[in-house]
Motif scaffolding. Structure first.
Motif, PDB file in Angstrom:
ATOM      1  N   THR A 230       6.063  29.238  24.549  1.00 20.78           N
ATOM      2  CA  THR A 230       6.455  30.228  23.543  1.00 20.78           C
ATOM      3  C   THR A 230       7.690  31.014  23.952  1.00 20.78           C
ATOM      4  N   ALA A 233      12.396  29.037  21.718  1.00 18.67           N
ATOM      5  CA  ALA A 233      12.303  28.587  20.325  1.00 18.67           C
ATOM      6  C   ALA A 233      12.630  27.105  20.221  1.00 18.67           C
ATOM      7  N   ILE A 236       9.614  24.925  20.838  1.00 19.62           N
ATOM      8  CA  ILE A 236       8.707  24.893  19.691  1.00 19.62           C
ATOM      9  C   ILE A 236       9.228  23.916  18.639  1.00 19.62           C
ATOM     10  N   GLU A 237      10.519  24.019  18.337  1.00 17.51           N
ATOM     11  CA  GLU A 237      11.114  23.135  17.336  1.00 17.51           C
ATOM     12  C   GLU A 237      11.085  21.688  17.797  1.00 17.51           C
ATOM     13  N   ARG A 240       7.729  20.263  17.228  1.00 17.58           N
ATOM     14  CA  ARG A 240       7.492  20.038  15.798  1.00 17.58           C
ATOM     15  C   ARG A 240       8.157  18.740  15.340  1.00 17.58           C
ATOM     16  N   PHE A 252       1.621  25.899  16.365  1.00 16.37           N
ATOM     17  CA  PHE A 252       2.692  26.679  16.971  1.00 16.37           C
ATOM     18  C   PHE A 252       2.650  28.104  16.433  1.00 16.37           C
ATOM     19  N   GLY A 253       3.307  28.995  17.148  1.00 16.78           N
ATOM     20  CA  GLY A 253       3.400  30.385  16.729  1.00 16.78           C
ATOM     21  C   GLY A 253       4.830  30.859  16.824  1.00 16.78           C
ATOM     22  N   GLN A 254       5.011  32.157  16.761  1.00 12.11           N
ATOM     23  CA  GLN A 254       6.345  32.728  16.872  1.00 12.11           C
ATOM     24  C   GLN A 254       6.796  32.719  18.330  1.00 12.11           C
ATOM     25  N   GLN A 255       8.118  32.725  18.515  1.00 14.93           N
ATOM     26  CA  GLN A 255       8.653  32.819  19.866  1.00 14.93           C
ATOM     27  C   GLN A 255       8.161  34.127  20.501  1.00 14.93           C
ATOM     28  N   ALA A 257       5.033  34.589  21.434  1.00 12.53           N
ATOM     29  CA  ALA A 257       3.599  34.755  21.215  1.00 12.53           C
ATOM     30  C   ALA A 257       2.842  34.483  22.510  1.00 12.53           C
ATOM     31  N   LEU A 262      -2.525  30.894  21.854  1.00 10.03           N
ATOM     32  CA  LEU A 262      -2.155  29.722  21.083  1.00 10.03           C
ATOM     33  C   LEU A 262      -2.957  28.508  21.547  1.00 10.03           C
TER      34      LEU A 262
END
Length: 398
Positions: A230, A233, A236-237, A240, A252-255, A257, A262
């Motif tokens: 986390t 970013a 995370i991308e 995905r 996934f969550g926000q950067q 988090a 999670l």
């Protein structure tokens, strides 16, 4: 007009110093001839199309009526042929990818061995030089001494062919690696089978997760990915994107988090969905940063609140280019995350691939996969024999 007039014009032309244009002959008076008699017209390229008289038997078929003007019709423009699609490059075998990936390590070892043993008798100094070559390839002190000893047995004061030394090298490396070359077992009775991925920054964890997801999906397993890095970013991308490619669900969550929260959520979803494999990404962290290592320990504790046996596998992803630093990484992550196996990446980017042999000799942890490139097919289950022969510059085993 008199017959002498053309000559007078020609004389005057010469007198005034200029060329005279050729005189045009007067048209002959039209003669009326009986049908079928008289000279036949000469057939030339300029003969008006559509006039059949005088055409030879071999003349081409007559053009249609209303022909084009006598001027030669321009040639149709050449249509550039579309370039043929390049032939698809044959898919390289794993052996070829492995040998190409290990070429830097292999070249450093085999060149040193060839230079050392060509036209030279074996003595204590030669064996010391051999040890130095092996140590520089990061095979480790113990392994280097073992190989040098095997080369020296019964060969003192004798000349030994470099090829024989390479064969001994391959044999000893294979002996060391065989006990650790084990596949990653997925226990089908555990749904989901939780795999925790750990490692330092830049080791290739997220990419490795994507490649493993592709392999598991190709085997028909359902897969879920947890974007537990986390801090970034981009990580995370990236996960995905791998999820879209492989058809794996991504949690996934926000950067920024909480990573442990999670992981907990992902495990809940995977259980509810009956997912076969849950791959949990974690942020890269240096092994000497205690605060970050404590956070990783928390992720493990939170997972175990739902399943006391999880994570069922904790894989340490190692970058081969770090050399001896990999030893301290194994020590730290094994203590914090309970590492159960290794994945070695970027073997194609270093001449220090021998570090895998040193790790096997020192820790005995299973080596499940090795990577020699960026493609999905460049991560494969580890084979001790193939690795040993590729490092020693030998051909594929029969």
């Amino acid at each position: 007009m008199s017959e002498t007039e053309p000559k007078k014009r020609s004389f005057l032309s010469k007198l005034f110093g200029r060329e005279d244009e050729p005189a045009q002959p007067a048209p002959a008076p039209e003669q009326v001839l009986p049908p079928g008699e008289g000279p036949k017209p000469e057939v030339t390229d300029a003969t008006a199309p559509g006039v059949p008289a005088g055409l030879p038997d071999t003349a081409p078929p007559l053009p249609p009526e209303n022909p084009a003007p006598l001027a030669a019709a321009p040639a149709p423009p050449e249509v550039a042929a579309e370039p043929a699609a390049p032939a698809a490059e044959p898919k390289r075998s794993w052996w070829r990818r492995l040998t190409e990936g290990l070429s830097r390590t292999s070249s450093a070892l085999t060149t040193g061995i060839t230079d050392l043993f060509t036209k030279r008798k074996l003595d204590a100094g030669t064996l010391e030089d051999l040890e130095d070559i092996l140590i520089q390839a990061d095979l480790g002190l113990a392994t280097s001494a073992r190989i040098a000893k095997a080369v020296g047995e019964g060969r003192y004061d004798k000349q030994i062919d470099p090829a024989e030394v390479k064969a001994i090298l391959a044999r000893e490396v294979e002996t060391i690696l065989t006990p650790v070359a084990r596949p990653l077992p997925i226990d089908a009775t555990k749904k989901p089978f939780v795999v925790l991925m750990v490692g330092v920054n830049g080791s290739g964890k997220t990419t490795t997760i994507g490649k493993l997801a592709a392999k598991f999906r190709a085997e028909g397993k359902s897969v879920m990915l947890a974007a537990g890095d986390t801090f970034r970013a981009a990580a995370i991308e990236q996960l995905r994107v791998w999820g879209e490619r492989t058809g794996a669900e991504v949690v996934f969550g926000q950067q920024g988090a909480d990573a442990s929260g999670l992981a907990f959520e992902a495990l809940q979803k995977a259980k509810a969905n009956g997912t076969d494999v849950l791959l949990v990404d974690t942020a890269g962290r240096l092994q000497n940063k205690q605060g970050l290592m404590d956070e990783l320990a928390k992720v493990v504790r939170v997972i175990r609140k739902q399943d006391a046996t999880a994570p069922h596998a904790a894989l340490l992803v190692l970058d081969a280019t770090v050399g001896q630093n990999a030893i301290s990484q194994v020590e730290a992550f094994r203590t914090t995350a309970g590492v159960t196996g290794l994945v070695m990446t970027k073997l194609d980017g270093t001449a220090r691939g021998g570090i895998l042999v040193a790790l096997a000799a020192q820790f005995g942890l299973p080596v499940h996969f090795i990577g020699v490139g960026e493609g999905v097919e460049d991560l494969e289950p580890f084979s001790a024999r193939d690795f040993a022969r590729a490092v020693a510059g030998l051909g594929e085993a029969a």
